[in-house]
Design a protein around this motif. Structure first.
Motif, mmCIF file in Angstrom:
data_model
loop_
_atom_site.group_PDB
_atom_site.id
_atom_site.type_symbol
_atom_site.label_atom_id
_atom_site.label_comp_id
_atom_site.label_asym_id
_atom_site.label_seq_id
_atom_site.Cartn_x
_atom_site.Cartn_y
_atom_site.Cartn_z
ATOM 1 N N LYS A 62 1.006 -0.896 -0.002
ATOM 2 C CA LYS A 62 -0.282 0.078 0.434
ATOM 3 C C LYS A 62 0.508 1.230 0.178
ATOM 4 C CE LYS A 62 -3.205 2.778 3.011
ATOM 5 N NZ LYS A 62 -4.224 2.639 4.165
ATOM 6 N N ASP A 63 2.264 1.242 0.476
ATOM 7 C CA ASP A 63 2.479 2.626 1.016
ATOM 8 C C ASP A 63 3.176 2.425 -0.085
ATOM 9 O OD1 ASP A 63 4.948 0.921 1.361
ATOM 10 O OD2 ASP A 63 5.837 1.610 3.374
ATOM 11 N N GLY A 64 3.551 1.676 -1.007
ATOM 12 C CA GLY A 64 4.144 2.836 -2.152
ATOM 13 C C GLY A 64 5.899 2.160 -2.410
ATOM 14 N N ILE A 65 6.911 2.126 -1.102
ATOM 15 C CA ILE A 65 7.291 1.622 -1.531
ATOM 16 C C ILE A 65 8.640 0.651 -1.765
ATOM 17 C CG2 ILE A 65 9.488 1.391 0.451
ATOM 18 C CD1 ILE A 65 8.904 4.054 0.425
ATOM 19 N N LEU A 66 7.453 -0.609 -1.898
ATOM 20 C CA LEU A 66 8.795 -1.542 -2.348
ATOM 21 C C LEU A 66 8.144 -1.101 -3.569
ATOM 22 C CD1 LEU A 66 7.089 -5.080 -0.348
ATOM 23 C CD2 LEU A 66 9.509 -3.863 -0.849
ATOM 24 N N LEU A 67 7.606 -1.015 -4.222
ATOM 25 C CA LEU A 67 7.015 -0.399 -5.654
ATOM 26 C C LEU A 67 7.867 0.525 -6.250
ATOM 27 C CD1 LEU A 67 2.906 -0.432 -6.120
ATOM 28 C CD2 LEU A 67 4.455 -2.384 -6.666
ATOM 29 N N CYS A 68 8.368 1.094 -5.200
ATOM 30 C CA CYS A 68 9.572 2.408 -6.193
ATOM 31 C C CYS A 68 10.912 1.696 -6.035
ATOM 32 C CB CYS A 68 9.722 3.057 -5.446
ATOM 33 S SG CYS A 68 7.550 4.501 -5.154
ATOM 34 N N LYS A 69 10.971 0.825 -4.699
ATOM 35 C CA LYS A 69 12.544 -0.082 -5.030
ATOM 36 C C LYS A 69 12.372 -0.789 -6.303
ATOM 37 C CE LYS A 69 13.323 0.409 -0.392
ATOM 38 N NZ LYS A 69 13.618 0.039 1.151
ATOM 39 N N LYS A 85 13.778 12.396 -1.864
ATOM 40 C CA LYS A 85 12.930 13.591 -2.040
ATOM 41 C C LYS A 85 11.742 13.168 -0.409
ATOM 42 C CE LYS A 85 12.785 14.601 -6.464
ATOM 43 N NZ LYS A 85 11.220 14.128 -8.224
ATOM 44 N N LYS A 86 11.895 14.374 -0.029
ATOM 45 C CA LYS A 86 10.411 13.986 0.404
ATOM 46 C C LYS A 86 9.037 13.225 0.708
ATOM 47 C CE LYS A 86 10.657 19.545 2.307
ATOM 48 N NZ LYS A 86 9.347 20.289 2.749
ATOM 49 N N THR A 87 9.166 13.181 -0.575
ATOM 50 C CA THR A 87 7.899 11.762 -0.643
ATOM 51 C C THR A 87 8.232 10.583 -0.218
ATOM 52 O OG1 THR A 87 7.679 12.884 -2.937
ATOM 53 C CG2 THR A 87 6.449 10.816 -2.971
ATOM 54 N N PHE A 88 9.295 10.249 -0.216
ATOM 55 C CA PHE A 88 9.860 8.896 0.816
ATOM 56 C C PHE A 88 10.307 9.454 2.518
ATOM 57 C CE2 PHE A 88 11.012 8.714 -4.269
ATOM 58 C CZ PHE A 88 10.070 7.547 -4.537
ATOM 59 N N GLN A 89 9.873 10.402 2.928
ATOM 60 C CA GLN A 89 10.072 10.141 4.094
ATOM 61 C C GLN A 89 9.580 10.165 5.108
ATOM 62 O OE1 GLN A 89 11.773 14.784 4.691
ATOM 63 N NE2 GLN A 89 13.760 14.119 3.126
ATOM 64 N N GLU A 90 9.247 9.865 6.126
ATOM 65 C CA GLU A 90 8.125 9.449 7.422
ATOM 66 C C GLU A 90 7.582 10.741 7.893
ATOM 67 O OE1 GLU A 90 6.686 6.423 7.458
ATOM 68 O OE2 GLU A 90 8.080 5.806 6.455
#
Length: 208
Positions: A62-69, A85-90
């Protein structure tokens, strides 16, 4: 925290139909492949219940992190994703958190399209984020895997079908003209045909 209204009527029936098409084995295969490509330790639960597996798959993706990796691991140098980028910051701000998660999914979709995944195999952000069509999400990951396997230098596992290759054939003008003289079988044939032994109706009687 936002809540999504429960679907009713035709929308509910459509959602039930989509959910019933969710393939547990395909989802597990997608997670396995992502883990192999990214090097991430993904906990793939051994679930046989379609609903439970869909929730597990959704929670992981859901959070898109794995997809981007995933897409970043496949991209050549010069097209990599900037994870600073801020897009990937908590963030503790719920609104910002939701916006960033959606943005990550959008980045994956854009990069996947650039990589060669056909538009028909992509999915809308809400399909994953709102868990409305995880079937299409798996379809997209599968298409990405098929495309990746066809690229030179691919070192991941070969778990997807091979991409179909073009087989262009060329014919000389003489061959093309010869083909125009052939009568297709769907038109029948009169070879060896005659009227021998054929009769129609009752013989005519001539009386004096």
């Amino acid at each position: 925290m936002s809540y999504r209204a429960v679907k009713a009527g035709l929308a509910r029936d459509t959602q039930i139909k989509i959910d019933s098409q969710f393939d547990i084995d395909e989802a597990k295969k997608c997670l396995y492949w992502i883990g192999e490509i990214t090097g991430e330790n993904i906990e793939i639960q051994d679930l046989d219940d379609r609903r439970e597996m869909s929730y597990s798959f959704h929670g992981i993706m859901k959070d898109g992190i794995l997809l981007c990796k995933l897409i970043d691991a496949l991209l050549p140098d010069g097209k990599k994703i900037d994870f600073t980028k801020k897009t990937f910051q908590e963030t503790n701000n719920q609104a910002f958190k939701m916006a960033r998660e959606r943005e990550r999914i959008g980045i994956f979709l854009m990069k996947a399209q650039e990589y060669g995944v056909p538009d028909t195999n992509l999915f809308q952000t809400d399909y994953l984020y709102e868990r409305t069509n995880l079937v299409q999400v798996c379809t997209c990951i599968r298409a990405l895997g098929i495309e990746a396997q066809s690229r030179p230098g691919y070192q991941g596992p070969e778990i997807w079908p091979k991409k179909s290759e073009h087989n262009v054939r060329t014919f000389s003008e003489e061959q093309l003209k010869a083909g125009q003289q052939v009568i297709g079988l769907q038109y029948g044939s009169n070879k060896g045909a005659s009227q021998a032994g054929m009769s129609f109706g009752k013989a005519r009687m001539i009386l004096d």
